[in-house]
Design a protein around this motif. Structure first.
Motif, PDB file in Angstrom:
ATOM      1  N   LEU A  85      28.491 -67.508  31.893  1.00  0.00           N
ATOM      2  CA  LEU A  85      29.527 -67.349  30.869  1.00  0.00           C
ATOM      3  C   LEU A  85      29.024 -67.917  29.555  1.00  0.00           C
ATOM      4  CD1 LEU A  85      32.728 -68.465  32.827  1.00  0.00           C
ATOM      5  CD2 LEU A  85      31.729 -66.184  32.654  1.00  0.00           C
ATOM      6  N   SER A  86      29.233 -67.186  28.498  1.00  0.00           N
ATOM      7  CA  SER A  86      28.767 -67.625  27.180  1.00  0.00           C
ATOM      8  C   SER A  86      29.902 -68.268  26.387  1.00  0.00           C
ATOM      9  CB  SER A  86      28.201 -66.430  26.408  1.00  0.00           C
ATOM     10  OG  SER A  86      29.215 -65.446  26.210  1.00  0.00           O
ATOM     11  N   ASP A  87      29.533 -68.887  25.284  1.00  0.00           N
ATOM     12  CA  ASP A  87      30.486 -69.474  24.341  1.00  0.00           C
ATOM     13  C   ASP A  87      31.405 -70.488  25.026  1.00  0.00           C
ATOM     14  OD1 ASP A  87      31.590 -69.880  21.848  1.00  0.00           O
ATOM     15  OD2 ASP A  87      33.102 -68.306  22.073  1.00  0.00           O
ATOM     16  N   PRO A 150      43.341 -73.703  36.995  1.00  0.00           N
ATOM     17  CA  PRO A 150      43.835 -72.314  37.068  1.00  0.00           C
ATOM     18  C   PRO A 150      42.872 -71.337  36.421  1.00  0.00           C
ATOM     19  CG  PRO A 150      45.041 -73.549  35.400  1.00  0.00           C
ATOM     20  CD  PRO A 150      44.183 -74.543  36.122  1.00  0.00           C
ATOM     21  N   SER A 151      42.927 -70.110  36.882  1.00  0.00           N
ATOM     22  CA  SER A 151      42.092 -69.049  36.323  1.00  0.00           C
ATOM     23  C   SER A 151      42.400 -68.848  34.850  1.00  0.00           C
ATOM     24  CB  SER A 151      42.340 -67.746  37.084  1.00  0.00           C
ATOM     25  OG  SER A 151      41.720 -66.651  36.433  1.00  0.00           O
ATOM     26  N   GLU A 152      41.375 -68.530  34.095  1.00  0.00           N
ATOM     27  CA  GLU A 152      41.570 -68.196  32.692  1.00  0.00           C
ATOM     28  C   GLU A 152      41.919 -66.717  32.554  1.00  0.00           C
ATOM     29  OE1 GLU A 152      37.932 -69.308  30.808  1.00  0.00           O
ATOM     30  OE2 GLU A 152      38.244 -71.465  31.126  1.00  0.00           O
ATOM     31  N   ALA A 153      42.492 -66.376  31.423  1.00  0.00           N
ATOM     32  CA  ALA A 153      42.838 -64.975  31.182  1.00  0.00           C
ATOM     33  C   ALA A 153      41.598 -64.217  30.742  1.00  0.00           C
ATOM     34  CB  ALA A 153      43.915 -64.880  30.112  1.00  0.00           C
ATOM     35  N   PRO A 154      41.450 -62.965  31.148  1.00  0.00           N
ATOM     36  CA  PRO A 154      40.301 -62.164  30.700  1.00  0.00           C
ATOM     37  C   PRO A 154      40.319 -62.016  29.183  1.00  0.00           C
ATOM     38  CG  PRO A 154      41.441 -61.099  32.528  1.00  0.00           C
ATOM     39  CD  PRO A 154      42.316 -62.228  32.077  1.00  0.00           C
ATOM     40  N   THR A 155      39.137 -61.956  28.602  1.00  0.00           N
ATOM     41  CA  THR A 155      39.019 -61.776  27.161  1.00  0.00           C
ATOM     42  C   THR A 155      38.225 -60.506  26.871  1.00  0.00           C
ATOM     43  OG1 THR A 155      36.990 -63.096  27.067  1.00  0.00           O
ATOM     44  CG2 THR A 155      39.076 -64.260  26.751  1.00  0.00           C
ATOM     45  N   ASP A 156      38.212 -60.144  25.600  1.00  0.00           N
ATOM     46  CA  ASP A 156      37.455 -58.958  25.191  1.00  0.00           C
ATOM     47  C   ASP A 156      35.976 -59.314  25.067  1.00  0.00           C
ATOM     48  OD1 ASP A 156      39.768 -57.480  25.085  1.00  0.00           O
ATOM     49  OD2 ASP A 156      40.168 -58.017  23.008  1.00  0.00           O
ATOM     50  N   SER A 157      35.378 -59.623  26.196  1.00  0.00           N
ATOM     51  CA  SER A 157      33.956 -59.948  26.183  1.00  0.00           C
ATOM     52  C   SER A 157      33.134 -58.678  25.970  1.00  0.00           C
ATOM     53  CB  SER A 157      33.559 -60.614  27.510  1.00  0.00           C
ATOM     54  OG  SER A 157      34.330 -61.759  27.744  1.00  0.00           O
ATOM     55  N   ASP A 158      31.870 -58.883  25.642  1.00  0.00           N
ATOM     56  CA  ASP A 158      30.976 -57.751  25.416  1.00  0.00           C
ATOM     57  C   ASP A 158      30.423 -57.287  26.766  1.00  0.00           C
ATOM     58  OD1 ASP A 158      28.090 -57.156  23.235  1.00  0.00           O
ATOM     59  OD2 ASP A 158      29.290 -55.838  24.495  1.00  0.00           O
ATOM     60  N   PHE A 159      31.265 -56.543  27.516  1.00  0.00           N
ATOM     61  CA  PHE A 159      30.869 -56.131  28.859  1.00  0.00           C
ATOM     62  C   PHE A 159      29.689 -55.161  28.832  1.00  0.00           C
ATOM     63  CE2 PHE A 159      35.312 -57.408  29.450  1.00  0.00           C
ATOM     64  CZ  PHE A 159      35.165 -58.266  30.519  1.00  0.00           C
ATOM     65  N   ASN A 161      27.042 -55.348  27.156  1.00  0.00           N
ATOM     66  CA  ASN A 161      25.793 -56.105  27.162  1.00  0.00           C
ATOM     67  C   ASN A 161      25.750 -57.134  28.293  1.00  0.00           C
ATOM     68  OD1 ASN A 161      24.909 -54.717  24.900  1.00  0.00           O
ATOM     69  ND2 ASN A 161      25.832 -56.185  23.488  1.00  0.00           N
ATOM     70  N   GLY A 162      26.754 -57.086  29.155  1.00  0.00           N
ATOM     71  CA  GLY A 162      26.766 -57.989  30.302  1.00  0.00           C
ATOM     72  C   GLY A 162      27.163 -59.403  29.969  1.00  0.00           C
ATOM     73  N   GLU A 163      27.845 -59.618  28.849  1.00  0.00           N
ATOM     74  CA  GLU A 163      28.247 -60.963  28.453  1.00  0.00           C
ATOM     75  C   GLU A 163      29.706 -61.202  28.813  1.00  0.00           C
ATOM     76  OE1 GLU A 163      27.464 -61.603  24.369  1.00  0.00           O
ATOM     77  OE2 GLU A 163      25.296 -61.265  24.535  1.00  0.00           O
ATOM     78  N   HIS A 164      29.979 -62.411  29.297  1.00  0.00           N
ATOM     79  CA  HIS A 164      31.331 -62.808  29.650  1.00  0.00           C
ATOM     80  C   HIS A 164      31.551 -64.215  29.126  1.00  0.00           C
ATOM     81  CE1 HIS A 164      31.390 -59.375  32.434  1.00  0.00           C
ATOM     82  NE2 HIS A 164      30.170 -59.761  32.778  1.00  0.00           N
ATOM     83  N   SER A 165      32.756 -64.491  28.659  1.00  0.00           N
ATOM     84  CA  SER A 165      33.043 -65.818  28.124  1.00  0.00           C
ATOM     85  C   SER A 165      34.250 -66.469  28.771  1.00  0.00           C
ATOM     86  CB  SER A 165      33.277 -65.734  26.611  1.00  0.00           C
ATOM     87  OG  SER A 165      34.358 -64.859  26.320  1.00  0.00           O
ATOM     88  N   ILE A 169      39.335 -65.053  37.379  1.00  0.00           N
ATOM     89  CA  ILE A 169      39.104 -64.723  38.785  1.00  0.00           C
ATOM     90  C   ILE A 169      39.142 -63.220  39.004  1.00  0.00           C
ATOM     91  CG2 ILE A 169      39.901 -65.096  41.135  1.00  0.00           C
ATOM     92  CD1 ILE A 169      38.765 -67.577  39.735  1.00  0.00           C
ATOM     93  N   ALA A 170      40.059 -62.536  38.329  1.00  0.00           N
ATOM     94  CA  ALA A 170      40.165 -61.080  38.483  1.00  0.00           C
ATOM     95  C   ALA A 170      38.876 -60.382  38.081  1.00  0.00           C
ATOM     96  CB  ALA A 170      41.335 -60.559  37.655  1.00  0.00           C
ATOM     97  N   ALA A 171      38.221 -60.878  37.018  1.00  0.00           N
ATOM     98  CA  ALA A 171      36.968 -60.272  36.572  1.00  0.00           C
ATOM     99  C   ALA A 171      35.837 -60.561  37.562  1.00  0.00           C
ATOM    100  CB  ALA A 171      36.603 -60.781  35.189  1.00  0.00           C
TER     101      ALA A 171
END
Length: 261
Positions: A85-87, A150-159, A161-165, A169-171
């Motif tokens: 996970l980045s950032d 608790p799980s964090e909410a999904p964000t508009d990551s740069d999927f 390029n394979g980046e997630h921040s 859990i759902a992701a």
């Protein structure tokens, strides 16, 4: 003016306005009590390590009472099921988290079908430094401890390029190859496996008032005051209107004393 205010009509109007003001004041008191009730701190022991299956179970959402507890789990990391996970901020510096899929189970057979737990293993200022952490993880079963969050909410990551921040859990479920049951939260590892530990302080127990409810309470007080002011304004308008009519009548009589209305 007060001679007008003492008339039955305006006394009745005053009683009505006072009743409305009292209702508004009660609503304001209710909102104020809510702001204090929601700020009540529940004293709970989050630092005594307990097995994760005693605190929660797979597929269960993380409640406020669960969040922040230090738990233990026995199992093994699933080879190849790691995500960077980045950032991720730590001590004012942006960096990366290494997150792994941990299969919970005391025996090999249990780990084959056991529930999965997302584990935030460590932090590093560069993603390259996390590559070696995977190689240093113990092979086979082990017992880990960490803080359950608790799980964090999904964000508009740069999927693309394979980046997630975000540690959502759902992701992660969509990325892991083999998943049966999954815990609703994730564990921030407290065990040193040769990586920089992720900061996971004890949950804050400071009392924080609900300022929105306090704002609503102030609004109801203003409304109550306005109800009383409205009565005063109506009485004053009636009094001024009578003065104007009396002055107009006096002016007409002075111009034509013989005129009879």
């Amino acid at each position: 003016m007060w001679n007008v205010a003492r008339r039955p009509r305006w006394i009745a109007m005053l009683v009505l306005c006072l009743a409305v003001a009292a209702a508004f004041a009660l609503l304001g008191q209710w909102q104020l009590e809510r702001s204090v009730d929601e700020a009540t701190v529940i004293d709970r022991d989050t630092e005594t390590v307990q097995p994760i299956d005693r605190l929660t179970e797979p597929q269960r959402a993380v409640t406020e009472a669960m969040a922040g507890h230090v738990v233990s789990a026995t199992g093994a990391f699933v080879p190849g099921e790691f995500t960077v996970l980045s950032d991720r901020q730590q001590d004012g510096e942006s960096g990366y988290w290494l997150v792994g899929q941990f299969r919970v189970g005391a025996t090999e057979a249990e780990r084959q079908t056991g529930p999965s737990l997302a584990v935030a293993i460590g932090w590093a200022p560069t993603s390259a430094e996390l590559d070696g952490v995977i190689d240093r993880l113990p092979d086979g079963p082990l017992e880990i401890t960490g803080r359950y969050l608790p799980s964090e909410a999904p964000t508009d990551s740069d999927f693309e390029n394979g980046e997630h921040s975000s540690l959502a859990i759902a992701a992660l479920i969509n990325q892991w190859q083999s998943v049966d049951d999954v815990y609703g939260g994730y564990l921030v590892l407290h065990d040193d496996v040769g990586q920089q530990l992720i900061s996971s302080p004890k949950p804050s127990e400071e009392v924080q008032l609900n300022w929105l409810n306090i704002f609503y309470a102030a609004e109801w007080v203003i409304f109550a005051g306005f109800a009383i002011y409205l009565w005063y304004r109506l009485v004053k308008d009636a009094w001024e209107r009578e003065l104007e009519e009396a002055a107009e009548l006096a002016a007409q009589q002075s111009r034509d004393p013989q005129k009879v209305d």
